[in-house]
Motif scaffolding. Structure first.
Motif, PDB file in Angstrom:
ATOM      1  N   THR A 153       5.805   2.803   1.263  1.00 45.49           N
ATOM      2  CA  THR A 153       4.897   1.408   1.110  1.00 45.49           C
ATOM      3  C   THR A 153       5.006   0.690   2.198  1.00 45.49           C
ATOM      4  N   THR A 154       3.962  -0.089   2.362  1.00 46.26           N
ATOM      5  CA  THR A 154       4.068  -1.350   3.465  1.00 46.26           C
ATOM      6  C   THR A 154       4.712  -2.511   2.979  1.00 46.26           C
ATOM      7  N   ASN A 155       5.345  -3.174   3.959  1.00 46.23           N
ATOM      8  CA  ASN A 155       5.842  -4.276   3.687  1.00 46.23           C
ATOM      9  C   ASN A 155       4.795  -5.493   3.954  1.00 46.23           C
ATOM     10  N   SER A 156       5.383  -6.677   4.048  1.00 45.79           N
ATOM     11  CA  SER A 156       4.472  -7.854   3.742  1.00 45.79           C
ATOM     12  C   SER A 156       3.736  -8.092   5.142  1.00 45.79           C
ATOM     13  N   ASP A 157       4.431  -7.212   6.282  1.00 44.32           N
ATOM     14  CA  ASP A 157       3.783  -7.358   7.599  1.00 44.32           C
ATOM     15  C   ASP A 157       2.793  -6.185   7.703  1.00 44.32           C
ATOM     16  N   GLY A 158       2.749  -5.513   6.638  1.00 37.12           N
ATOM     17  CA  GLY A 158       1.638  -4.235   6.883  1.00 37.12           C
ATOM     18  C   GLY A 158       2.422  -3.005   7.378  1.00 37.12           C
ATOM     19  N   TYR A 159       3.869  -3.056   7.570  1.00 36.18           N
ATOM     20  CA  TYR A 159       4.455  -2.028   8.356  1.00 36.18           C
ATOM     21  C   TYR A 159       5.017  -1.031   7.432  1.00 36.18           C
ATOM     22  N   TRP A 160       4.798   0.311   7.944  1.00 37.45           N
ATOM     23  CA  TRP A 160       5.246   1.323   7.030  1.00 37.45           C
ATOM     24  C   TRP A 160       6.143   2.461   8.070  1.00 37.45           C
ATOM     25  N   ALA A 161       6.918   3.329   7.724  1.00 39.45           N
ATOM     26  CA  ALA A 161       7.639   4.259   8.334  1.00 39.45           C
ATOM     27  C   ALA A 161       8.049   5.374   7.541  1.00 39.45           C
ATOM     28  N   PHE A 162       8.164   6.583   8.302  1.00 40.22           N
ATOM     29  CA  PHE A 162       8.449   7.990   7.876  1.00 40.22           C
ATOM     30  C   PHE A 162       9.793   8.079   8.676  1.00 40.22           C
ATOM     31  N   THR A 163      10.951   8.610   8.130  1.00 40.36           N
ATOM     32  CA  THR A 163      11.878   8.914   8.724  1.00 40.36           C
ATOM     33  C   THR A 163      12.759   9.851   7.901  1.00 40.36           C
ATOM     34  N   GLY A 164      13.345  10.974   8.979  1.00 41.81           N
ATOM     35  CA  GLY A 164      14.187  11.954   8.101  1.00 41.81           C
ATOM     36  C   GLY A 164      13.551  13.229   8.500  1.00 41.81           C
ATOM     37  N   GLU A 165      13.583  14.253   7.744  1.00 40.76           N
ATOM     38  CA  GLU A 165      13.389  15.919   8.307  1.00 40.76           C
ATOM     39  C   GLU A 165      11.986  15.918   7.750  1.00 40.76           C
ATOM     40  N   ALA A 166      11.339  16.847   8.347  1.00 39.28           N
ATOM     41  CA  ALA A 166      10.007  17.400   8.050  1.00 39.28           C
ATOM     42  C   ALA A 166       9.801  18.842   8.887  1.00 39.28           C
ATOM     43  N   ASP A 167       9.159  19.573   8.084  1.00 38.87           N
ATOM     44  CA  ASP A 167       8.755  21.076   9.009  1.00 38.87           C
ATOM     45  C   ASP A 167       7.883  20.720   9.960  1.00 38.87           C
ATOM     46  N   GLU A 168       7.839  21.781  10.819  1.00 41.64           N
ATOM     47  CA  GLU A 168       6.821  21.699  12.035  1.00 41.64           C
ATOM     48  C   GLU A 168       5.412  22.073  11.223  1.00 41.64           C
ATOM     49  N   ASP A 169       4.341  21.224  11.340  1.00 43.59           N
ATOM     50  CA  ASP A 169       3.271  21.274  10.503  1.00 43.59           C
ATOM     51  C   ASP A 169       2.228  20.284  11.451  1.00 43.59           C
ATOM     52  N   ILE A 170       0.822  20.459  10.827  1.00 42.16           N
ATOM     53  CA  ILE A 170       0.006  19.521  10.865  1.00 42.16           C
ATOM     54  C   ILE A 170      -0.140  18.671   9.589  1.00 42.16           C
ATOM     55  N   TYR A 171      -0.120  17.302   9.677  1.00 43.29           N
ATOM     56  CA  TYR A 171      -0.104  16.451   8.681  1.00 43.29           C
ATOM     57  C   TYR A 171      -1.277  15.533   8.446  1.00 43.29           C
ATOM     58  N   ASP A 172      -1.579  15.017   7.269  1.00 45.57           N
ATOM     59  CA  ASP A 172      -2.399  14.265   6.955  1.00 45.57           C
ATOM     60  C   ASP A 172      -1.780  12.888   6.553  1.00 45.57           C
ATOM     61  N   ILE A 173      -2.383  11.654   6.403  1.00 43.73           N
ATOM     62  CA  ILE A 173      -1.690  10.505   5.914  1.00 43.73           C
ATOM     63  C   ILE A 173      -2.827  10.009   4.973  1.00 43.73           C
ATOM     64  N   ALA A 204       0.819  -1.232   0.166  1.00 42.18           N
ATOM     65  CA  ALA A 204      -0.192   0.036   0.002  1.00 42.18           C
ATOM     66  C   ALA A 204       0.799   1.188   0.086  1.00 42.18           C
ATOM     67  N   ALA A 205       0.534   2.245  -0.562  1.00 36.46           N
ATOM     68  CA  ALA A 205       1.318   3.495  -0.606  1.00 36.46           C
ATOM     69  C   ALA A 205       0.837   4.440   0.447  1.00 36.46           C
ATOM     70  N   ILE A 206       1.602   4.836   1.164  1.00 36.11           N
ATOM     71  CA  ILE A 206       1.434   5.773   2.204  1.00 36.11           C
ATOM     72  C   ILE A 206       1.998   6.842   1.987  1.00 36.11           C
ATOM     73  N   THR A 207       1.262   8.219   2.090  1.00 37.23           N
ATOM     74  CA  THR A 207       1.987   9.482   1.641  1.00 37.23           C
ATOM     75  C   THR A 207       1.626  10.467   3.065  1.00 37.23           C
TER      76      THR A 207
END
Length: 75
Positions: free
Chosen positions: A36-56, A20-23
């Motif tokens: 994207t999710t792996n075979s266990d359904g796991y997804w993750a975002f790591t890195g840099e992001a601005d301070e904001d309110i986010y939708d998934i 599944a595509a996760i944005t």
């Protein structure tokens, strides 16, 4: 700001959803990151992001779902 945000995606019957595509979408509607999710359904975002309110945004097959509104995620 560094982010470390993750989760699992399952169908209604409890089966992990693979590929599944996760944005991560910022408050202006721009894409901040994708994964994207792996075979266990796991997804993750790591890195840099601005301070904001986010939708998934979650796209699996022909279905699209959002975590938004009162469920907004603030980083």
């Amino acid at each position: 700001m560094a982010i470390n945000f993750a989760g699992f995606l399952y169908s209604d019957n409890g089966t992990a959803i693979n590929g599944a595509a996760i944005t991560l979408v910022d408050s202006s509607g721009s894409t901040e990151d994708t994964t994207t999710t792996n075979s266990d359904g796991y997804w993750a975002f790591t890195g840099e992001a601005d301070e904001d309110i986010y939708d998934i945004k979650i796209v699996a097959g022909s279905q699209t779902r959002y975590i938004k509104g009162l469920d907004k995620i603030s980083l």
